[in-house]
Design an enzyme around this catalytic site. Sequence first.
Site, PDB file in Angstrom:
ATOM      1  N   HIS A   1      14.182   2.648  -3.388  1.00  0.00           N
ATOM      2  CA  HIS A   1      13.039   2.890  -4.278  1.00  0.00           C
ATOM      3  C   HIS A   1      12.708   4.361  -4.360  1.00  0.00           C
ATOM      4  O   HIS A   1      12.500   4.924  -5.446  1.00  0.00           O
ATOM      5  CB  HIS A   1      11.806   2.118  -3.809  1.00  0.00           C
TER       6      HIS A   1
ATOM      7  N   ASP B   1      14.159   3.157   0.906  1.00  0.00           N
ATOM      8  CA  ASP B   1      15.008   4.313   0.599  1.00  0.00           C
ATOM      9  C   ASP B   1      15.490   4.269  -0.845  1.00  0.00           C
ATOM     10  O   ASP B   1      15.471   5.275  -1.559  1.00  0.00           O
ATOM     11  CB  ASP B   1      16.224   4.331   1.529  1.00  0.00           C
TER      12      ASP B   1
ATOM     13  N   HIS C   1       3.530  -3.518  -4.400  1.00  0.00           N
ATOM     14  CA  HIS C   1       2.093  -3.269  -4.247  1.00  0.00           C
ATOM     15  C   HIS C   1       1.815  -1.905  -3.629  1.00  0.00           C
ATOM     16  O   HIS C   1       0.881  -1.214  -4.039  1.00  0.00           O
ATOM     17  CB  HIS C   1       1.465  -4.381  -3.388  1.00  0.00           C
ATOM     18  N   ASP C   2       2.617  -1.517  -2.629  1.00  0.00           N
ATOM     19  CA  ASP C   2       2.419  -0.227  -1.969  1.00  0.00           C
ATOM     20  C   ASP C   2       2.676   0.927  -2.926  1.00  0.00           C
ATOM     21  O   ASP C   2       1.863   1.865  -3.027  1.00  0.00           O
ATOM     22  CB  ASP C   2       3.370  -0.091  -0.779  1.00  0.00           C
ATOM     23  N   GLN C   3       3.810   0.890  -3.593  1.00  0.00           N
ATOM     24  CA  GLN C   3       4.242   2.052  -4.359  1.00  0.00           C
ATOM     25  C   GLN C   3       3.383   2.272  -5.600  1.00  0.00           C
ATOM     26  O   GLN C   3       3.337   3.385  -6.125  1.00  0.00           O
ATOM     27  CB  GLN C   3       5.719   1.906  -4.744  1.00  0.00           C
ATOM     28  N   ILE C   4       2.704   1.226  -6.076  1.00  0.00           N
ATOM     29  CA  ILE C   4       1.737   1.406  -7.162  1.00  0.00           C
ATOM     30  C   ILE C   4       0.353   1.655  -6.563  1.00  0.00           C
ATOM     31  O   ILE C   4      -0.309   2.637  -6.877  1.00  0.00           O
ATOM     32  CB  ILE C   4       1.692   0.169  -8.076  1.00  0.00           C
ATOM     33  N   GLY C   5      -0.082   0.767  -5.699  1.00  0.00           N
ATOM     34  CA  GLY C   5      -1.443   0.810  -5.186  1.00  0.00           C
ATOM     35  C   GLY C   5      -1.757   1.995  -4.312  1.00  0.00           C
ATOM     36  O   GLY C   5      -2.932   2.368  -4.173  1.00  0.00           O
ATOM     37  N   ASN C   6      -0.767   2.601  -3.697  1.00  0.00           N
ATOM     38  CA  ASN C   6      -1.035   3.776  -2.867  1.00  0.00           C
ATOM     39  C   ASN C   6      -1.059   5.060  -3.678  1.00  0.00           C
ATOM     40  O   ASN C   6      -1.200   6.147  -3.113  1.00  0.00           O
ATOM     41  CB  ASN C   6      -0.003   3.872  -1.732  1.00  0.00           C
TER      42      ASN C   6
ATOM     43  N   ASP D   1       5.343  -7.547   7.702  1.00  0.00           N
ATOM     44  CA  ASP D   1       4.826  -6.247   7.321  1.00  0.00           C
ATOM     45  C   ASP D   1       4.978  -5.228   8.449  1.00  0.00           C
ATOM     46  O   ASP D   1       4.652  -5.511   9.601  1.00  0.00           O
ATOM     47  CB  ASP D   1       3.336  -6.387   6.954  1.00  0.00           C
TER      48      ASP D   1
ATOM     49  N   GLU E   1       9.748  -5.317   6.564  1.00  0.00           N
ATOM     50  CA  GLU E   1       9.431  -3.942   6.179  1.00  0.00           C
ATOM     51  C   GLU E   1       9.521  -3.130   7.464  1.00  0.00           C
ATOM     52  O   GLU E   1       8.827  -3.438   8.433  1.00  0.00           O
ATOM     53  CB  GLU E   1       8.028  -3.822   5.588  1.00  0.00           C
TER      54      GLU E   1
END
Length: 604
Positions: A323, A321, A389-394, A268, A301
């Site tokens: 995404h 990038d 998880h980041d792109q939805i959860g954030n 991460d 990442e």
Amino acid sequence: MPARTTETWSHGAVMLDKEHTRFALWAPDAKQVTLLLYPLQAGQQDTAPLSVPMLAQEHGWFVVETASRAGSTYRYAIDNDLEVPDPASRAQESDVHSPSRVVDPQAYTWQHPHWQGRPWHEAVIYELHIGTLGGYEAVERHLARLAGLGITAIELMPIAEFPGARNWGYDGVLPYAPEASYGTPEQLKHLIDTAHGHGLMVILDVVYNHFGPDGNYLGAYAKEFFRDDKHTPWGVAIDFRRPEVRSYFIDNALMWINEYRFDGLRFDAVHAIESPDFLGEMAKRIRGSVAEGRHVYLTLENEHNQASLMQQGYDAQWNDDGHNALHVLLTGETEAYYEDYAQDTTGKLARCLSEGFVYQGHVNRHGEQRGEPSGHLPPTAFVLFLQNHDQIGNRAFGERLSQLCSEPALRAATTLLLLSPMIPMVFMGDEWASDEPFLFFTDHHGELAEAVRKGRREEFKAFAAFQDATQRAQIPDPNHSDTFHASRPHFEELDFQQDGPWVQLYRQLLALRRDEIVPRLPGSMAEGCTVLAEGVVSARWRMGDGSLLRIDLNLSSDAVLVDPVAAEHLLFDSRPAAQATPTDGSLGALTAQVSMTPGHGDRT
């Protein structure tokens, strides 16, 4: 006990035999350390612990060997005052503040001891959160379904022990201890073992760039673990210049790979690791520990887009990038980091498909150069995804793409994702176009809970939709149990025996990938990507056997003329079968077409 060099000691409790354990703690700021050992039977937790003085060694180490069996619980007392768990605890009795537990690494009997993994080019990754699925045992119920769908690897969000019973995992403070609320170390091994029996690799997301805000006591007795002159978004940086610090994390990675038999690690946010050579040493040590013939993969990442790391022992990087460019084309959103992709979005997507990274030394919205040239790398050096998880959860309300773009557009983008030569990754629920949120959730209490709640809402202050405090107040409280429960996939409402249209799409595309793409991936390289119109590209890859893979993607609202593809070469058209494929050489709006033209000779 004779003094030894720093390199000799392994952090934490290491069983020497069935009856004896060596305990080692690096505590350079402590004058004395006492092992508080609870060799107790159930129901005797009120009994006073046995106090065992630990012997001071060179370089701030305290060590003792004593009678202690697997299952015994213990703490360390620092200077007869502060009682702390083992920072290298292999398991906790209940939570980050509870006693640590001695674990026998040989206790589990592997049912698939000869599993060697799978070649990286076969990877189709399914990212999941253990807690939302119900724990280690509960995840096993999904393995056969995922393998049947065409998934070849599951990637677990971080499982290191964190405060409370629910958390994304990025607030972990005891990286050696699998989260107790998910199950025991043996249950985790059983999950991995069962996955191997289904032909599934298991990848673990590990966090070595920071510790969570609750339950990390290192600063009280080992201030040298951190450096005050460097800061990260999570606080003071970890000091990777220290050999004791480096061994703490490297030994942890080796534990996951060799004791738990994970098939790979995802590191991460390595851009927050302030040590240029640490990642190289990490990869070298892991590679040197793995038996010949075993497949183990290391992915990153890394906001810095350091393509050079893919030639220093790392297999791939998450391609944010790709995404981000696709997200802007699919949704029209251009706030926050999407601003970097607002201009010439189609050109940026074309660069991604032909060269890997979009930012390869290019200047971002802050006027800073970002990235290194990546066009020389194979497409399998990049993990592509539409969601994670980041792109939805954030997002403030955890919305998924199924709520943010049209179904034909999502089908087209999914076709690109699953049939491009990059390594595809999907997030749990993608395979049925889930519209359930995946929110940011924690289980903090008191002042910390209020700080997290306030901080979460302040993150969105710059967004047009959240300028007003009343609007921000609607953002779900990360610490409320409802936020966690809303993020749990409702599998019980789905009948996977009766495949819906999205499951059918995933099954069909992944079968095509297995049969037509994967055998040709070794030796493949991009041959370029042409921008045909805004939102429309034609990407080409020369495959390892000399054949030419072409993906024409149209995320615009208009049909566009493309070079015609012979019917016998067309692998897939993203439009439902009921819609006729045009014969006039046009690519319909919100459509992806994939073709494979035979080559001449084998280039592998």
